[in-house]
Enzyme design. Structure first.
Site, mmCIF file in Angstrom:
data_model
loop_
_atom_site.group_PDB
_atom_site.id
_atom_site.type_symbol
_atom_site.label_atom_id
_atom_site.label_comp_id
_atom_site.label_asym_id
_atom_site.label_seq_id
_atom_site.Cartn_x
_atom_site.Cartn_y
_atom_site.Cartn_z
ATOM 1 N N ASP A 119 -7.711 0.792 3.431
ATOM 2 C CA ASP A 119 -7.615 -0.514 2.775
ATOM 3 C C ASP A 119 -8.535 -0.583 1.561
ATOM 4 O OD1 ASP A 119 -5.923 -1.295 4.801
ATOM 5 O OD2 ASP A 119 -7.498 -2.313 5.940
HETATM 6 N N1 URA Z 1 -7.547 0.507 9.866
HETATM 7 C C1 URA Z 1 -7.755 -0.573 9.085
HETATM 8 O O1 URA Z 1 -7.683 -1.708 9.535
HETATM 9 N N2 URA Z 1 -8.040 -0.349 7.788
HETATM 10 C C2 URA Z 1 -8.180 0.868 7.240
HETATM 11 O O2 URA Z 1 -8.485 0.999 6.056
HETATM 12 C C3 URA Z 1 -7.974 1.988 8.079
HETATM 13 C C4 URA Z 1 -7.658 1.786 9.399
#
Ligand code: URA
Length: 230
Positions: free
Chosen positions: A101
């Protein structure tokens, strides 16, 4: 490695489907049609499936320490792609093997080898990913057991696969998962009525983020590291 296993590991085909393709003479090794599924191949052999190479020669593999504020895509008009952290000459033709993310930091793998990134990301291979997670609230006492059993994420039909949780403190944990659903880690803690305040990926399979890489830095993988994710 057996040829049918090599192809199944590097594609969406099952071993049975690969055998049928071989029977139809759609598989060749170093220019010769091979119909024996048990035929032995190594990474050096040129395997063609219906005329397409199974692994491109001279592929590139990088690990990047992703900072916050970058996206693992190329079609977000509002945020910079992690590809912009690479040298201009380096960037061409690379894609990300898995996504983090915008506000997640840590290990991102980049390559131009589609088969390799398929193995890293495909649910079939269940490649383990380890995250360090900082939480808003102290973790509930039965969190380890609930993640081992699987939790129900909103909007999903199935429980999550067994995940291992290691408690560092009440609000800091290590979580290892073998799936990669959208916002999976954040949604897993939401299922425990908690909230992720910081998230950092430390490892993908046996590959650990190099501690010498500062945020925004990257380096090529060694051949051993590339092979460790096969
Ligand atoms: N899970 C999440 O919620 N975000 C990420 O960036 C990776 C795994």
């Amino acid at each position: 490695m057996r040829l049918d296993k090599f192809i199944a590991d590097n594609s969406d085909y099952s071993r049975a489907q690969v055998k049928r393709l071989m029977h139809k003479e759609l598989v060749s090794v170093n220019g010769e049609v091979v119909k024996d599924p048990g035929f032995k191949v190594t990474e050096q052999d040129q395997v063609l499936l219906d005329g397409e190479p199974m692994r491109s020669l001279g592929s590139r593999y990088l690990m990047l320490h992703k900072p916050k504020g970058y996206v693992c895509s190329t079609d977000d008009p509002e945020h910079a792609s992690v590809l912009l952290l690479l040298d201009d000459r380096e960037r061409f033709g690379l894609h990300m093997a898995g996504r983090l993310d915008l506000d997640t930091t840590g290990l991102v793998l980049l390559t131009d080898d589609g088969q390799w990134s398929h193995r890293v990301t495909s649910p079939k291979h269940q490649c383990q990913k380890r995250y360090r997670v900082w939480l808003d609230e102290p973790l509930v006492a039965d969190a380890e057991a609930r993640f081992l059993e699987g939790v129900q994420l909103r909007g999903e039909r199935h429980l999550t696969k067994p995940a291992q949780l290691e408690r560092i403190s009440d609000t800091e944990v290590l979580l290892t998962i073998s799936e990669g659903k959208y916002h999976q880690v954040k949604r897993m803690f939401a299922a425990l009525d908690n909230k992720v305040v910081d998230l950092h990926r430390e490892a993908v399979g046996a590959l650990e983020l190099d501690p010498d890489l500062a945020e925004g830095e990257y380096r090529p993988l060694t051949p051993e590291e590339v092979a460790s994710l096969v």
